[in-house]
Motif scaffolding. Structure first.
Motif, mmCIF file in Angstrom:
data_model
loop_
_atom_site.group_PDB
_atom_site.id
_atom_site.type_symbol
_atom_site.label_atom_id
_atom_site.label_comp_id
_atom_site.label_asym_id
_atom_site.label_seq_id
_atom_site.Cartn_x
_atom_site.Cartn_y
_atom_site.Cartn_z
ATOM 1 N N THR A 186 9.494 -3.057 -2.178
ATOM 2 C CA THR A 186 8.025 -3.011 -2.462
ATOM 3 C C THR A 186 7.220 -3.434 -1.305
ATOM 4 N N ILE A 187 5.948 -2.852 -0.922
ATOM 5 C CA ILE A 187 4.975 -3.561 -0.099
ATOM 6 C C ILE A 187 3.934 -4.488 -0.851
ATOM 7 N N GLN A 188 3.791 -5.617 -0.493
ATOM 8 C CA GLN A 188 2.744 -6.740 -1.329
ATOM 9 C C GLN A 188 1.902 -7.355 -0.512
ATOM 10 N N THR B 152 9.522 5.390 1.897
ATOM 11 C CA THR B 152 10.419 6.156 1.200
ATOM 12 C C THR B 152 9.726 7.612 0.890
ATOM 13 N N ALA B 153 8.552 7.470 0.843
ATOM 14 C CA ALA B 153 7.760 8.860 0.358
ATOM 15 C C ALA B 153 7.653 9.812 1.787
ATOM 16 N N ASP B 154 7.825 9.222 2.908
ATOM 17 C CA ASP B 154 7.426 9.760 4.186
ATOM 18 C C ASP B 154 8.150 8.787 5.109
ATOM 19 N N ALA B 155 9.380 9.310 5.563
ATOM 20 C CA ALA B 155 10.067 8.656 6.495
ATOM 21 C C ALA B 155 9.581 8.332 7.881
ATOM 22 N N GLY C 159 1.890 -1.778 -3.122
ATOM 23 C CA GLY C 159 2.877 -1.159 -3.966
ATOM 24 C C GLY C 159 3.683 -0.222 -3.777
ATOM 25 N N GLY C 160 3.494 0.336 -2.367
ATOM 26 C CA GLY C 160 4.362 1.662 -1.959
ATOM 27 C C GLY C 160 5.821 0.994 -1.550
ATOM 28 N N SER C 161 6.547 2.046 -1.894
ATOM 29 C CA SER C 161 8.208 1.790 -1.749
ATOM 30 C C SER C 161 8.688 2.062 -0.235
ATOM 31 N N VAL C 162 9.485 1.130 0.148
ATOM 32 C CA VAL C 162 9.700 1.078 1.296
ATOM 33 C C VAL C 162 11.355 0.734 1.673
#
Length: 352
Positions: free
Chosen positions: A45-47, A221-224, A262-265
């Motif tokens: 996750t991005i923090q 992960t939502a947009d490679a 909070g984005g998933s990476v």
């Protein structure tokens, strides 16, 4: 019996020569060592690099909450307030005390001035003058103490207002209006604007054989298509007792706008390349539960089982860490029909 008949009888009784056993047809591959750099991909996750927990410095009932989770705030922006009636009363009392102390100083100063004049005229004794001087010093001390008390009361009143120390995003809140906030108990968490980290939980074994300076490819992960590069900034010195993993923070170089808090990476890192033998899955065999391969002796085309150590399993292939040398001939297809010492022949068109 004629000689011809005897020869015929002898010929009929001779044992026939045994037929040679046919060689088993197999596919084979000549071992050649090549660079192999395994890749490890994990999701994190991005923090924010810096997160600040904000709390009131005094206890009180929350009267206002001006922001919520997800709001962006500026430095100095008021986030919440608590009831400051007690602090306001203390401030007014301190102000009154200072006013009284200043009046005492004025009286003591006038007395001291008069005594100074009378001492110069020889009307009063030195003792009376020193008494007036001491009274003035005491009054001045009381005034200074009252001023300090007023300053403390003013500062305490500011504690009833909670403000953001830096620009950022509210990521957590713990109280609602009407609840009592305890002194030093966190009310908000602010993720400060600025550097961003990608945070991963990594198995400890992933660090074996890794160099200290490792470049990591990051992708949302939502947009490679949203990508960035990163480098390991911090590795926790302790294992998580529940997951058995190590917390790793990766500094994101020039994070794109799409990589929000909070984005998933997904983070991908390639290990330093090493010389390894790579074989298809079909080449792998088992002896006493241990991995092995069939090796062909080029002198007599017979096979034997040779134990190997597997470094990693990949889709359709297996990477051999040890047990084989460059130039050895290994069976890749047909191993199911083999026994040690069996003669084999390599199928036409098979790789060697």
């Amino acid at each position: 019996m004629s000689v011809a008949l005897g020869l015929a009888v002898a010929a009929c009784g001779a044992a026939p020569e045994p037929a040679a056993k046919a060689a088993t047809i197999v596919d084979a591959q000549t071992i050649s060592l090549e660079d192999f750099a395994p890749q490890l991909t994990l999701t994190g996750t991005i923090q924010a690099r810096n997160e600040t927990q904000l709390a009131f410095r005094v206890t009180g009932q929350v009267t206002e909450r001006l922001v919520d989770v997800g709001d962006h705030v500026d430095a100095g922006q008021v986030l919440a307030r608590i009831d400051g009636a007690g602090q306001q009363a203390d401030l007014e009392a301190a102000q009154a005390g200072l006013d009284a102390a200043k009046a005492q100083v004025d009286v003591a100063q006038a007395t001291f001035d008069r005594q100074t004049s009378l001492l110069a005229q020889g009307v009063i004794t030195r003792s009376s003058f020193e008494t007036a001087q001491t009274a003035l010093q005491t009054a001045q001390g009381s005034r200074d103490a009252a001023q300090a008390q007023l300053d403390t009361a003013k500062e305490a009143l500011t504690y009833t207002t909670l403000a953001a120390p830096a620009a950022g995003v509210i990521t957590k809140r713990n109280l609602e209006v009407g609840e009592v906030a305890q002194a030093a108990s966190p009310i908000f968490v602010v993720a400060e604007d600025g550097p961003r980290d990608a945070v991963f939980n990594v198995q400890e074994s992933a660090f074996l054989g890794q160099a200290g300076d490792v470049s990591i490819e990051l992708a949302l992960t939502a947009d490679a298509s949203v990508i960035a590069k990163g480098s390991i900034r911090e590795v926790s010195p302790v294992l998580d007792p529940e997951t058995g993993t190590v917390l790793v923070k990766v500094s994101i170089d020039n994070p794109p706008a799409g990589m929000t808090l909070g984005g998933s990476v997904a983070g991908t890192v390639a290990a330093s390349p090493t010389q390894q033998a790579i074989l298809p899955w079909s080449a792998l065999w088992s002896r006493d539960g241990e991995p092995s391969v069939w090796v062909i002796d080029p002198q007599n085309d017979t096979v034997s089982l040779q134990p190997v150590t597997v470094k990693t399993y990949q889709t359709g292939s297996v990477v051999i860490a040890s047990g084989l040398q460059a130039g050895q001939l290994v069976v890749t297809q047909g191993g199911k029909l083999l026994v040690p010492g069996q003669t084999v022949a390599i199928a036409q068109g098979a790789s060697k």
